[in-house]
Write a protein that holds these residues in place. Structure first.
Motif, PDB file in Angstrom:
ATOM      1  N   ALA A  27      34.436  26.874  50.935  1.00 30.24           N
ATOM      2  CA  ALA A  27      33.643  25.760  51.250  1.00 30.24           C
ATOM      3  C   ALA A  27      34.406  24.417  51.351  1.00 30.24           C
ATOM      4  O   ALA A  27      35.344  24.059  50.535  1.00 30.24           O
ATOM      5  N   LEU A  28      33.985  23.712  52.338  1.00 32.61           N
ATOM      6  CA  LEU A  28      34.462  22.277  52.362  1.00 32.61           C
ATOM      7  C   LEU A  28      33.594  21.193  52.267  1.00 32.61           C
ATOM      8  O   LEU A  28      32.246  21.610  52.258  1.00 32.61           O
ATOM      9  N   VAL A  29      34.053  20.248  51.447  1.00 32.80           N
ATOM     10  CA  VAL A  29      33.160  19.092  51.214  1.00 32.80           C
ATOM     11  C   VAL A  29      33.668  17.729  51.897  1.00 32.80           C
ATOM     12  O   VAL A  29      34.872  17.586  51.917  1.00 32.80           O
ATOM     13  N   ILE A  30      32.577  17.096  52.406  1.00 35.63           N
ATOM     14  CA  ILE A  30      32.974  15.809  52.874  1.00 35.63           C
ATOM     15  C   ILE A  30      32.524  14.876  52.339  1.00 35.63           C
ATOM     16  O   ILE A  30      31.280  14.778  51.849  1.00 35.63           O
ATOM     17  N   ALA A  31      33.156  13.672  52.104  1.00 34.46           N
ATOM     18  CA  ALA A  31      32.578  12.208  51.274  1.00 34.46           C
ATOM     19  C   ALA A  31      32.534  11.446  52.468  1.00 34.46           C
ATOM     20  O   ALA A  31      33.197  11.023  53.460  1.00 34.46           O
ATOM     21  N   THR A  32      31.371  10.716  52.473  1.00 36.24           N
ATOM     22  CA  THR A  32      30.784   9.657  53.521  1.00 36.24           C
ATOM     23  C   THR A  32      30.295   8.345  52.541  1.00 36.24           C
ATOM     24  O   THR A  32      30.304   8.345  51.305  1.00 36.24           O
ATOM     25  N   LEU A  33      30.104   7.134  53.251  1.00 41.69           N
ATOM     26  CA  LEU A  33      29.592   6.174  52.600  1.00 41.69           C
ATOM     27  C   LEU A  33      28.035   5.823  52.843  1.00 41.69           C
ATOM     28  O   LEU A  33      27.721   5.716  53.956  1.00 41.69           O
ATOM     29  N   ARG A  34      27.246   5.787  51.843  1.00 42.13           N
ATOM     30  CA  ARG A  34      26.036   5.637  52.012  1.00 42.13           C
ATOM     31  C   ARG A  34      25.683   3.757  52.225  1.00 42.13           C
ATOM     32  O   ARG A  34      27.054   3.277  52.139  1.00 42.13           O
ATOM     33  N   ALA A  35      24.742   3.315  52.716  1.00 43.24           N
ATOM     34  CA  ALA A  35      24.262   2.133  53.094  1.00 43.24           C
ATOM     35  C   ALA A  35      24.690   1.160  52.345  1.00 43.24           C
ATOM     36  O   ALA A  35      25.224   0.099  52.283  1.00 43.24           O
ATOM     37  N   ASP A  36      24.484   1.650  50.719  1.00 44.19           N
ATOM     38  CA  ASP A  36      24.864   0.493  49.830  1.00 44.19           C
ATOM     39  C   ASP A  36      26.243   0.741  49.180  1.00 44.19           C
ATOM     40  O   ASP A  36      26.687  -0.034  48.444  1.00 44.19           O
ATOM     41  N   GLY A  37      27.096   1.690  50.113  1.00 44.91           N
ATOM     42  CA  GLY A  37      28.716   1.803  49.892  1.00 44.91           C
ATOM     43  C   GLY A  37      29.045   2.793  48.775  1.00 44.91           C
ATOM     44  O   GLY A  37      30.219   3.074  48.558  1.00 44.91           O
ATOM     45  N   PHE A  77      35.615   8.715  56.518  1.00 40.52           N
ATOM     46  CA  PHE A  77      35.275   9.920  55.730  1.00 40.52           C
ATOM     47  C   PHE A  77      36.579  10.585  54.954  1.00 40.52           C
ATOM     48  O   PHE A  77      37.556  10.131  55.533  1.00 40.52           O
ATOM     49  N   ALA A  78      36.216  11.261  54.062  1.00 37.64           N
ATOM     50  CA  ALA A  78      37.296  12.105  53.573  1.00 37.64           C
ATOM     51  C   ALA A  78      36.710  13.529  53.438  1.00 37.64           C
ATOM     52  O   ALA A  78      35.686  13.787  52.905  1.00 37.64           O
ATOM     53  N   LEU A  79      37.633  14.532  53.843  1.00 35.66           N
ATOM     54  CA  LEU A  79      37.280  16.013  53.686  1.00 35.66           C
ATOM     55  C   LEU A  79      38.110  16.651  52.699  1.00 35.66           C
ATOM     56  O   LEU A  79      39.397  16.417  52.658  1.00 35.66           O
ATOM     57  N   SER A  99      41.600  12.792  56.121  1.00 36.75           N
ATOM     58  CA  SER A  99      40.712  11.434  56.241  1.00 36.75           C
ATOM     59  C   SER A  99      40.991  10.774  57.513  1.00 36.75           C
ATOM     60  O   SER A  99      41.640  11.138  58.156  1.00 36.75           O
ATOM     61  N   GLY A 100      39.690  10.224  57.785  1.00 37.88           N
ATOM     62  CA  GLY A 100      40.040   9.393  59.350  1.00 37.88           C
ATOM     63  C   GLY A 100      38.651   8.766  59.516  1.00 37.88           C
ATOM     64  O   GLY A 100      37.843   8.315  58.250  1.00 37.88           O
TER      65      GLY A 100
END
Length: 153
Positions: A27-37, A77-79, A99-100
């Motif tokens: 399983a891969l996990v991606i991190a993104t940023l919500r509107a509040d950071g 993002f960071a994967l 990341s990128g």
């Protein structure tokens, strides 16, 4: 913009290791940023599209998913691909972080609907063990600095 194909051309052996890890079925996990950071993590699958220097690392987001909305608003993002065997402490091929920026490519084509993204690559980091399996090795590649490596006890 730096494509996966450009990374593959610059560092073919390192890219082959990274691709093996991305495609091993863990399983891969991606991190993104919500509107509040604040961060959001989500499961994800990736594909390599194209060939040669034109190869793109790509992924999709389901219709209306927060992950896609996050990336359209802030493409950073960071994967992470965790080690294959986490139960016995064996790092196997190690773990990988990519990341990128996610570049929105419009709607997915084909039988699945959603948003298509391709990766503007900033960094690829691999962490594993040396051949003697007695030191931790960290290798990382960036478009500006190329491939670097450190070993730690």
């Amino acid at each position: 913009m730096t494509s996966w194909g450009q990374f593959r051309t610059a560092e073919p052996e390192f890219a082959a290791l990274a691709e093996r890890i991305l495609q091993r079925g863990v399983a891969l996990v991606i991190a993104t940023l919500r509107a509040d950071g604040s961060p959001r993590v989500s499961g994800i699958e990736v594909v390599l599209e194209g060939s040669g220097a034109g190869t793109e690392l790509a992924f999709g987001s389901m219709p209306g998913a927060r992950k896609g909305a996050d990336l359209r608003r802030d493409p950073r993002f960071a994967l992470h691909a965790a080690p294959a065997d986490q139960s016995g402490g064996d790092l196997g091929d190690g773990d990988l972080k990519v990341s990128g920026r996610a570049v929105w490519g419009g709607p997915l084509t084909g039988p699945v609907t959603g948003d298509a993204f391709r990766v503007d690559l900033s960094e690829v980091v691999w962490t594993g063990l040396n051949e003697a399996r007695n030191r931790l090795v960290v290798r990382w590649w960036t478009p500006a600095s190329g491939l670097r490596s450190v070993e730690r006890e």
